[in-house]
Motif scaffolding. Structure first.
Motif, PDB file in Angstrom:
ATOM      1  N   ARG A 164       0.663  -1.034   0.077  1.00 16.15           N
ATOM      2  CA  ARG A 164       0.041   0.073  -0.068  1.00 16.15           C
ATOM      3  C   ARG A 164       0.885   1.398  -0.001  1.00 16.15           C
ATOM      4  O   ARG A 164       0.533   2.262  -0.663  1.00 16.15           O
ATOM      5  N   ARG A 209       5.458   8.721   9.756  1.00 19.33           N
ATOM      6  CA  ARG A 209       4.347   8.446   9.100  1.00 19.33           C
ATOM      7  C   ARG A 209       3.882   6.908   9.879  1.00 19.33           C
ATOM      8  O   ARG A 209       2.545   6.546   9.994  1.00 19.33           O
ATOM      9  N   VAL A 213       0.114   5.907  10.964  1.00 13.20           N
ATOM     10  CA  VAL A 213      -0.640   4.804  10.489  1.00 13.20           C
ATOM     11  C   VAL A 213      -0.973   4.028  11.678  1.00 13.20           C
ATOM     12  O   VAL A 213      -1.869   3.492  11.945  1.00 13.20           O
ATOM     13  N   ALA A 216      -3.678   5.322  13.494  1.00 11.79           N
ATOM     14  CA  ALA A 216      -4.955   5.387  12.685  1.00 11.79           C
ATOM     15  C   ALA A 216      -5.790   3.881  13.044  1.00 11.79           C
ATOM     16  O   ALA A 216      -6.655   3.723  13.018  1.00 11.79           O
ATOM     17  N   ARG A 220      -9.108   2.615  15.362  1.00 13.41           N
ATOM     18  CA  ARG A 220     -10.097   1.665  14.953  1.00 13.41           C
ATOM     19  C   ARG A 220     -10.197   0.349  15.467  1.00 13.41           C
ATOM     20  O   ARG A 220     -10.408  -0.693  14.766  1.00 13.41           O
TER      21      ARG A 220
ATOM     22  N   MET B  50      -5.003  14.516  19.896  1.00 13.91           N
ATOM     23  CA  MET B  50      -4.455  13.539  20.313  1.00 13.91           C
ATOM     24  C   MET B  50      -4.870  13.117  21.734  1.00 13.91           C
ATOM     25  O   MET B  50      -4.961  12.015  21.958  1.00 13.91           O
ATOM     26  N   VAL B  53      -8.454  11.480  21.974  1.00  6.74           N
ATOM     27  CA  VAL B  53      -8.544   9.979  21.664  1.00  6.74           C
ATOM     28  C   VAL B  53      -7.589   9.210  22.443  1.00  6.74           C
ATOM     29  O   VAL B  53      -7.542   8.090  22.419  1.00  6.74           O
ATOM     30  N   ILE B  55      -4.359   9.115  22.199  1.00  5.30           N
ATOM     31  CA  ILE B  55      -3.108   8.741  21.421  1.00  5.30           C
ATOM     32  C   ILE B  55      -1.990   9.267  22.402  1.00  5.30           C
ATOM     33  O   ILE B  55      -1.069   8.770  22.515  1.00  5.30           O
ATOM     34  N   ARG B  79     -12.720   5.266  22.231  1.00  6.41           N
ATOM     35  CA  ARG B  79     -12.576   5.523  20.849  1.00  6.41           C
ATOM     36  C   ARG B  79     -13.664   4.762  19.961  1.00  6.41           C
ATOM     37  O   ARG B  79     -13.797   5.161  18.632  1.00  6.41           O
ATOM     38  N   PHE B  86      -7.681  11.810  10.128  1.00  6.83           N
ATOM     39  CA  PHE B  86      -6.370  12.444  10.534  1.00  6.83           C
ATOM     40  C   PHE B  86      -6.369  13.500   9.361  1.00  6.83           C
ATOM     41  O   PHE B  86      -6.857  13.581   8.167  1.00  6.83           O
ATOM     42  N   ASN B  88      -3.723  13.635   7.034  1.00  4.59           N
ATOM     43  CA  ASN B  88      -3.455  13.222   5.923  1.00  4.59           C
ATOM     44  C   ASN B  88      -4.112  11.938   5.584  1.00  4.59           C
ATOM     45  O   ASN B  88      -3.814  10.912   6.265  1.00  4.59           O
ATOM     46  N   ASP B  90      -3.856   9.647   3.647  1.00  5.65           N
ATOM     47  CA  ASP B  90      -2.733   8.532   3.239  1.00  5.65           C
ATOM     48  C   ASP B  90      -2.416   7.773   4.509  1.00  5.65           C
ATOM     49  O   ASP B  90      -2.079   6.739   4.641  1.00  5.65           O
ATOM     50  N   ASP B  91      -2.375   8.544   5.798  1.00  7.07           N
ATOM     51  CA  ASP B  91      -1.808   7.882   6.935  1.00  7.07           C
ATOM     52  C   ASP B  91      -2.935   7.054   7.371  1.00  7.07           C
ATOM     53  O   ASP B  91      -2.814   6.020   8.141  1.00  7.07           O
ATOM     54  N   GLN B  92      -4.320   7.366   7.122  1.00  9.68           N
ATOM     55  CA  GLN B  92      -5.369   6.663   7.614  1.00  9.68           C
ATOM     56  C   GLN B  92      -5.816   5.589   6.611  1.00  9.68           C
ATOM     57  O   GLN B  92      -6.426   4.522   7.065  1.00  9.68           O
ATOM     58  N   LEU B  93      -5.627   5.680   5.355  1.00  9.97           N
ATOM     59  CA  LEU B  93      -5.918   4.613   4.308  1.00  9.97           C
ATOM     60  C   LEU B  93      -4.882   3.676   4.140  1.00  9.97           C
ATOM     61  O   LEU B  93      -4.177   3.953   3.303  1.00  9.97           O
ATOM     62  N   ALA B 152     -14.299   5.549   6.924  1.00  6.28           N
ATOM     63  CA  ALA B 152     -13.685   4.753   7.802  1.00  6.28           C
ATOM     64  C   ALA B 152     -13.993   5.004   8.983  1.00  6.28           C
ATOM     65  O   ALA B 152     -14.070   4.226   9.699  1.00  6.28           O
ATOM     66  N   MET B 156     -17.469   3.098  12.101  1.00  8.96           N
ATOM     67  CA  MET B 156     -17.532   2.606  13.599  1.00  8.96           C
ATOM     68  C   MET B 156     -18.479   3.264  14.305  1.00  8.96           C
ATOM     69  O   MET B 156     -18.657   2.970  15.448  1.00  8.96           O
TER      70      MET B 156
END
Lengths: 270, 253, 354
Positions: A164, A209, A213, A216, A220, B50, B53, B55, B79, B86, B88, B90-93, B152, B156
């Motif tokens: 990915r 990153r 990730v 993220a 979830r 952050m 949630v 983090i 959560r 997020f 970006n 791209d960090d999440q997908l 995404a 939830m």
């Protein structure tokens, strides 16, 4: 850098062909994976002087290529691109093995040449079959097949993540490369003085990153277990596909089909 | 669902390198509110999210979500209630298809596959990208990625949506689509952003953060039109509130 | 450095697959035991993608006018520890095999072993880690990376030679092959080492916690564990070897590789002579005897079924011609099949549009 854009393009090309809907694409990934493994194993199991006997195996890539509607040229180009190593090693065969083992139209052919040709043919066939697997199946379905083969979750999960993020990071690498070359013309590569900072910064960004990730995922409900969706059922056609190809490979391995056809044609051999 | 209230009580957070990021934030977010969190770069907006949630965990003070304190133990419950999108996408997908990514959360909560599918499809429909479900994330445009990342989170079934910088790097049309989408949500919303026009349009409360503290907590119109405050906090009066650059006439509001 | 499918025999491929599966399983177990798996998964995945992308960036090599790039095995173990480093390398190689045809599916085991095992389980713990025992310092980072990378690649290159020789796919004498491979990989190793040193050095200065982040996990890697890992690999390789060997009364000999997957045995007298001569010259297992193995294989290796027919029974102009004619016809048939399928497809598509 053409190298990087090239790689992005190559991966996307295979991804897109994998999205097609043809009877081959619709087969179960596990069935296709097993056929590919069987094929590669059979191809490399041929003796080094087997050329004619190997030829029936050409049918497999041809049939898949056309029934899955996959463009031939890009695949062939990529196949040729990986040949140098095999050529480099195989090209010594004619030098060291000069014994005549075949005579065609009065022309003696040495064992070295035969084994060289056989090696090249094997290379083309094995490479093509691997590319065809991806082009008809796609990475996520291959990963799915791996799970069915009891490959551990951790491995499959990180494999998919690598896959990915390759496109994301290749783009980043291309940006870095472009911004470097735009300000440093006429350099063949990146100067050794900035090796560290350049890749190091990219690495640190990548590290951050990875943390995001991870966050993220955790947000979830991720706890180290990766849960795949329900399994796609293996259907009768998948078994048939597997069985018939394996039967064909076995037959081609067992009998020298071209020699048999040729004997009938030329009336010799017996 | 019961009423959900977020309480920040004298919240402090200092990064491991000694840099203080949040310096005593106290406020209460009520059910159904749509709150814009604004502030200059490095003001502490993202850190605050952050902390919310879990983090990051606060060095001092606490956060309560519907009376449940955010601690290591309560994180799974928290959560499930709070969905964070997020900055970006791209960090999440991180999965290889949109569907699998949206299904990631529900699957982790061990829902049955038909239930997962129902949730995923509902989330995709909500953000209007059900036709993209089998796509790989890299094939999506910026706006589509953003929508997928929000889906995404929606799958939830959170009560509270927390979105970091939703309109960054979106073209005007995608931005408009996203704004309409956000307006349609009935969730309690916390949006950290530099897009002050967005705040003006979809938020009913604005919290301005400066150096880890709340500099102002008021209605968007009052906050964002306050030239002195905006200047102080490294911000600017949004374009829609500025006089017309062509004729100099004040905006219609 | 990637082995191609065409260069190995099924026996060698299978053996190396078994070894790789063993090491992979062990590494996964180690990561799970350390209870880091949930954090490690995204880190491995994203770092794998990083190495993949980083390999695409070319560095100019001072004073040579040529350029090289990062390999990544050593960098990965320095960042993630040997177990996660190895797994990451394995997934990079799988993607390369599938999408870029860099190394094939059967050769995958060989490639993971050659590029992953030596760097992560030999070069990293025995060299790199030893240098760093007294803590990170610029000079230490430099020498540790350089020497570890060179040794890792030399071992890998030697492995390539062995695998190819055992597979019987090359006529190159062993000595010549080694003399060709090792110096090339010395050069590659130096570049890899310098690049790794530069990156590690930079990251260590800027963000030391990244380099030392896995210190707890990596600290657990003792020589004992490396030896255990080696032993596991040896047991697996040995097990598979002996399984193959059990079909041959001769026992574990080089010859069994030749016979398990290939059938030069069917070739005429002259070949045996040539092979034996080369064999004698290279003095690699000199008791290698083609005739004896031929007799054995007749008796035992029914599974491979190579004895049932002879593809090139003798130097006969007639059979060669028959083979050629039949071969051409086979290819023509294959091409015709392709066109036929294509035609069917087009007709179907046309019908679909109409």
């Amino acid at each position: 850098m053409s190298n990087i854009t090239d790689s992005i393009y190559k991966m996307r090309f295979l991804d897109e062909t994998a999205d097609k809907r043809t009877p081959v694409h619709d087969l179960h990934p596990l069935s296709k994976l097993l056929v590919t493994i069987a094929y590669v194993t059979v191809v490399v199991s041929y003796g080094k002087y087997d050329v004619s006997k190997l030829l029936p195996l050409v049918f497999y890539p041809v049939v898949i290529l056309f029934s899955a509607e996959i463009p031939l040229l890009p695949l062939l180009k990529r196949t040729l691109a990986v040949m140098p190593l095999v050529i480099g090693i195989g090209v010594f065969n004619p030098v060291f093995d000069r014994e005549t083992i075949a005579v065609i139209f009065g022309l003696p052919i040495s064992g070295g040449w035969i084994s060289f040709i056989s090696l090249l043919l094997k290379c083309v066939l094995t490479v093509l079959s691997a590319l065809l697997l991806v082009a008809t199946t796609g990475m996520e379905r291959i990963s799915f097949a791996l799970r069915m083969l009891f490959v551990p979750r951790i491995f499959v999960m990180q494999l998919m993540l690598t896959y990915r993020f390759i496109s994301v990071l290749l783009e980043e690498a291309a940006n870095i490369w472009n911004s470097y070359t735009l300000r440093a013309p006429r350099q063949k590569g990146i100067s050794h003085q900035v090796w560290g900072p350049l890749l190091g910064q990219m690495l640190m960004r990548t590290y951050d990153r990875a943390q995001r990730v991870y966050q993220a995922m955790v947000l979830r409900g991720f706890n180290g277990e990766y849960n795949t969706g329900s399994a796609k059922q293996l259907l009768l056609k998948d078994f048939l596909y597997l069985a018939s190809w394996v039967a064909f490979f076995a037959a081609a391995r067992h009998y020298n089909i071209p020699l048999f056809i040729g004997s009938i044609l030329t009336g010799v051999g017996k | 669902m019961s009423h959900h209230i977020i309480d920040f009580n004298e919240l402090y957070y200092t990064y491991p390198d000694g840099k203080p990021a949040v310096n005593g934030v106290s406020c209460r977010i009520r059910h159904g509110e749509s709150v814009g969190i604004v502030g200059a770069n490095g003001a502490g907006k993202s850190t605050l999210l952050m902390l919310l949630v879990g983090i990051l965990l606060p060095t001092k003070g606490e956060i309560r979500v519907s009376e449940i304190p955010v601690t290591k133990k309560t994180l799974p419950v928290i959560r499930q209630r709070i969905g964070l999108a997020f900055q970006n996408p791209d960090d999440q997908l991180f999965m290889t298809t949109v569907y699998d990514d949206v299904a990631f959360g529900p699957r982790n909560y061990r829902l049955t596959e038909p239930e997962v599918e129902k949730r995923v499809m509902r989330a995709l429909e909500t953000v209007g990208i059900e036709h993209l479900k089998d796509r790989a994330p890299y094939k999506l445009s910026g706006g589509e990625k953003r929508a997928a990342a929000i889906a995404a989170v929606l799958s939830m079934d959170p009560d509270i949506l927390v979105i970091d910088e939703p309109t960054a790097a979106l073209d005007p049309k995608s931005r408009r689509r996203l704004l309409n989408l956000l307006k349609g949500f009935t969730h309690t919303k916390l949006i950290a952003t530099h897009d002050l026009d967005l705040v003006l349009e979809i938020c009913d409360r604005t919290i301005v953060i400066k150096e880890g503290r709340i500099a102002s907590d008021n209605s968007p119109l009052k906050t964002l039109a306050d030239a002195a405050l905006m200047e102080q906090c490294g911000l600017e009066i949004p374009l829609t509130l500025q006089n017309c650059p062509v004729c100099g006439s004040p905006p219609r509001r | 450095m990637h082995m191609a499918d065409a260069l190995i025999s099924p026996a060698v491929g299978g053996t190396m697959w078994a070894a790789t599966v063993g090491i992979t399983a062990y590494s996964i177990k180690k990561i799970q035991d350390d209870d880091l798996s949930d954090k490690m998964i995204p880190l491995m995945g994203v770092m794998g993608a990083f190495v993949f992308a980083a390999q695409m960036i070319n560095f100019s090599i001072p004073g040579t006018g040529s350029s090289g790039h990062l390999g990544g095995g050593l960098l990965l173990s320095a960042l993630l520890g040997p177990y996660a480093g190895f797994l990451t390398m394995a997934s990079i190689l799988l993607i390369q095999a599938l999408f870029f045809a860099d190394g094939g599916l059967l050769a995958y085991g060989c490639n993971v072993f050659n590029l992953g095992f030596y760097t992560c389980f030999i070069a990293y713990p025995l060299i790199y880690k030893r240098f760093m025992r007294k803590g990170y310092a610029p000079a230490r980072i430099f020498w540790a990376s350089l020497i570890a990378a060179i040794i890792g690649l030399q071992l890998g290159a030697f492995s390539v030679v062995l695998e190819t020789m055992f597979s019987g796919k090359t006529e190159l004498p062993f000595g010549t092959f080694v003399a060709l491979m090792q110096p090339i990989h010395l050069a590659i190793g130096i570049v890899e080492g310098l690049a790794t040193a530069a990156v590690v050095g930079f990251v260590w200065k800027a963000r030391p916690e990244i380099m030392e982040g896995h210190a707890q996990a990596a600290g657990a890697v003792s020589i004992k564990k490396v030896i255990t890992g080696l032993a596991v690999a040896a047991i697996i390789i040995g097990g598979v070897f002996s399984w193959f060997a059990s079909t041959h009364p001769d026992g574990l000999e080089w010859s069994m590789f030749k016979t398990a997957g290939t059938e030069e045995l069917e070739a005429p007298e002259g070949i045996y002579q040539t092979m034996s001569d080369i064999q004698g010259k290279t003095a690699f297992l000199p008791d290698y005897n083609f005739k004896a193995t031929e007799n054995n294989i007749e008796k035992t290796n029914a599974a491979e079924s190579e004895t049932e027919e002879a593809s090139w029974p003798a130097v006969s102009s007639g059979t060669s011609l028959a083979g050629l004619a039949g071969g051409i016809l086979t290819l023509a048939l294959a091409a015709a099949t392709g066109f036929f399928i294509n035609m069917l497809k087009k007709r179907k598509n046309a019908a679909g549009i109409a």
